[in-house]
Design a protein around this motif. Structure first.
Motif, PDB file in Angstrom:
ATOM      1  N   ALA A 193       4.586   8.393  -1.339  1.00  0.00           N
ATOM      2  CA  ALA A 193       3.520   8.493  -0.346  1.00  0.00           C
ATOM      3  C   ALA A 193       2.487   9.511  -0.819  1.00  0.00           C
ATOM      4  O   ALA A 193       2.847  10.609  -1.236  1.00  0.00           O
ATOM      5  N   GLY A 201      -5.719   9.392   1.190  1.00  0.00           N
ATOM      6  CA  GLY A 201      -5.891   8.098   1.821  1.00  0.00           C
ATOM      7  C   GLY A 201      -4.896   7.050   1.369  1.00  0.00           C
ATOM      8  O   GLY A 201      -3.834   7.359   0.823  1.00  0.00           O
ATOM      9  N   LYS A 202      -5.256   5.786   1.595  1.00  0.00           N
ATOM     10  CA  LYS A 202      -4.389   4.640   1.304  1.00  0.00           C
ATOM     11  C   LYS A 202      -4.730   4.060  -0.069  1.00  0.00           C
ATOM     12  O   LYS A 202      -5.903   3.935  -0.430  1.00  0.00           O
ATOM     13  N   TRP A 203      -3.690   3.699  -0.817  1.00  0.00           N
ATOM     14  CA  TRP A 203      -3.873   3.118  -2.148  1.00  0.00           C
ATOM     15  C   TRP A 203      -3.057   1.840  -2.269  1.00  0.00           C
ATOM     16  O   TRP A 203      -1.841   1.851  -2.087  1.00  0.00           O
ATOM     17  N   ASN A 220       0.844  -1.196   0.000  1.00  0.00           N
ATOM     18  CA  ASN A 220       0.000   0.000   0.000  1.00  0.00           C
ATOM     19  C   ASN A 220       0.878   1.245   0.000  1.00  0.00           C
ATOM     20  O   ASN A 220       1.900   1.293   0.697  1.00  0.00           O
ATOM     21  N   PHE A 221       0.471   2.239  -0.788  1.00  0.00           N
ATOM     22  CA  PHE A 221       1.051   3.569  -0.688  1.00  0.00           C
ATOM     23  C   PHE A 221       0.162   4.359   0.267  1.00  0.00           C
ATOM     24  O   PHE A 221      -1.047   4.478   0.046  1.00  0.00           O
ATOM     25  N   GLU A 222       0.753   4.906   1.332  1.00  0.00           N
ATOM     26  CA  GLU A 222      -0.041   5.676   2.284  1.00  0.00           C
ATOM     27  C   GLU A 222       0.836   6.710   2.977  1.00  0.00           C
ATOM     28  O   GLU A 222       2.051   6.544   3.109  1.00  0.00           O
ATOM     29  N   TYR A 223       0.210   7.783   3.394  1.00  0.00           N
ATOM     30  CA  TYR A 223       0.924   8.827   4.139  1.00  0.00           C
ATOM     31  C   TYR A 223       1.399   8.244   5.469  1.00  0.00           C
ATOM     32  O   TYR A 223       0.672   7.502   6.133  1.00  0.00           O
ATOM     33  N   THR A 225      -0.984  -1.113  -4.001  1.00  0.00           N
ATOM     34  CA  THR A 225       0.008  -1.002  -5.065  1.00  0.00           C
ATOM     35  C   THR A 225      -0.530  -1.448  -6.418  1.00  0.00           C
ATOM     36  O   THR A 225       0.106  -1.226  -7.446  1.00  0.00           O
ATOM     37  N   MET A 234       4.271   6.384   5.746  1.00  0.00           N
ATOM     38  CA  MET A 234       5.122   5.213   5.552  1.00  0.00           C
ATOM     39  C   MET A 234       6.499   5.436   6.165  1.00  0.00           C
ATOM     40  O   MET A 234       7.012   6.555   6.168  1.00  0.00           O
TER      41      MET A 234
END
Length: 299
Positions: free
Chosen positions: A136, A142-144, A12-15, A146, A17
């Motif tokens: 990020a 929000g969360k994405w 997941n790409f998320e703020y 991969t 990390m």
């Protein structure tokens, strides 16, 4: 030269990390990557949907970029891509761009040798590319996973993300937190059947931090002769409109012309292209020749 192992990946790409690796701007480094199946496919007898789908689409990282701060733009130069000698392609019933016509599940392990992928007796010239690459995202985005593309990058599956091209991303978190993976030995625009020739390998990169007031809504890829805005949406129409609208606005500001003049100019010189039609969000590109506008003028 630093080499970053494929043992450390995200899904997941998320703020927020946390870094696994760290580099300085202008410092060359190598990133090892798994294929999108996390190297679970070993033979054509395997059933794709029986692999562990929780570890699909791994992206190596995150990589902390020193001096990269929110508001900056990160430039990622792709110096080289080396791939293994075998890759995997597959079709799944009810999946891909022709989901309603796809009835048979097949897995194909395809040899790569001397610059060609050998499939069905045909020698297909390889053109290695990066499927997943991003930073990020912003807190509000929000969360994405991969497997999905968005404003932070992610699974853009764009054939132009290859050796010799440069990517530009808006930095949202200190250190940028770069992660990447999902190499393809070759893929047609669209990624019709749901996969390209999925393959493991390694990528040599160099990054630059650009201090500017310009804000990028979507990632941009720069090639020798053109720049392309990469945008995604719920549908291909939405993705195309996002890419085109962003391109018109960027040309308007860079060339100091009216929106209407930029709109006409885009219709004369800008090409709209499909990246992929098979991910949770669809991706398109708006290509502008560099004799019309350059990245330096855009930034």
């Amino acid at each position: 030269m630093n080499r970053f192992s494929k043992e450390n990946v995200i899904y997941n790409f998320e703020y927020g990390m946390k870094e696994e690796y760290r580099v300085k701007p202008k410092e060359k480094f190598i990133v090892e990557t798994c294929d999108c199946f996390h190297e679970q496919i070993k033979s054509e007898e395997q059933v794709l949907m029986e692999i562990d789908m929780d570890i699909v689409n791994p992206a190596t990282g995150p990589i902390y970029i020193e001096n990269a701060m929110p508001g900056d733009i990160l430039k990622v130069n792709i110096i080289n891509i080396e791939i293994k000698d075998k890759g995997v392609a597959a079709a799944i019933p009810n999946a891909g761009g022709l989901a309603e016509e796809s009835k048979e599940a097949i897995v194909r392990v395809i040899e790569v040798k001397d610059g060609y992928a050998n499939y069905l007796g045909k020698k297909i010239p390889i053109s290695p590319m990066i499927g997943v690459i991003g930073l990020a995202p912003a807190v509000e985005d929000g969360k994405w996973g991969t497997h999905t593309p968005w404003k932070h990058g992610g699974n853009m599956d764009s054939t132009v993300i290859r050796k010799g091209s440069s990517l530009y991303f808006q930095v949202q978190q200190e250190g940028a937190m770069l992660a990447l993976g999902d190499l393809h030995a070759v893929m047609g625009d669209g990624e019709l059947c749901f996969t390209g020739l999925e393959i493991s390998g390694e990528i040599e990169l160099e990054v630059e931090v650009i201090k500017t007031k310009r804000k990028l809504k979507w990632p941009i890829v720069e090639l020798n002769d053109r720049i392309e805005i990469i945008a995604s949406g719920e549908s291909l129409d939405e993705a195309t409109k996002e890419a085109a609208s962003t391109a018109v606005d960027l040309m308007k500001d860079a060339l100091k012309i009216s929106w209407a003049e930029s709109y006409v100019l885009a219709s004369l010189v800008m090409d709209l292209k499909i990246s992929q039609i098979v991910n949770p969000k669809k991706t398109a590109r708006a290509a502008i020749p560099k004799n019309i506008v350059t990245m330096k003028e855009l930034l």
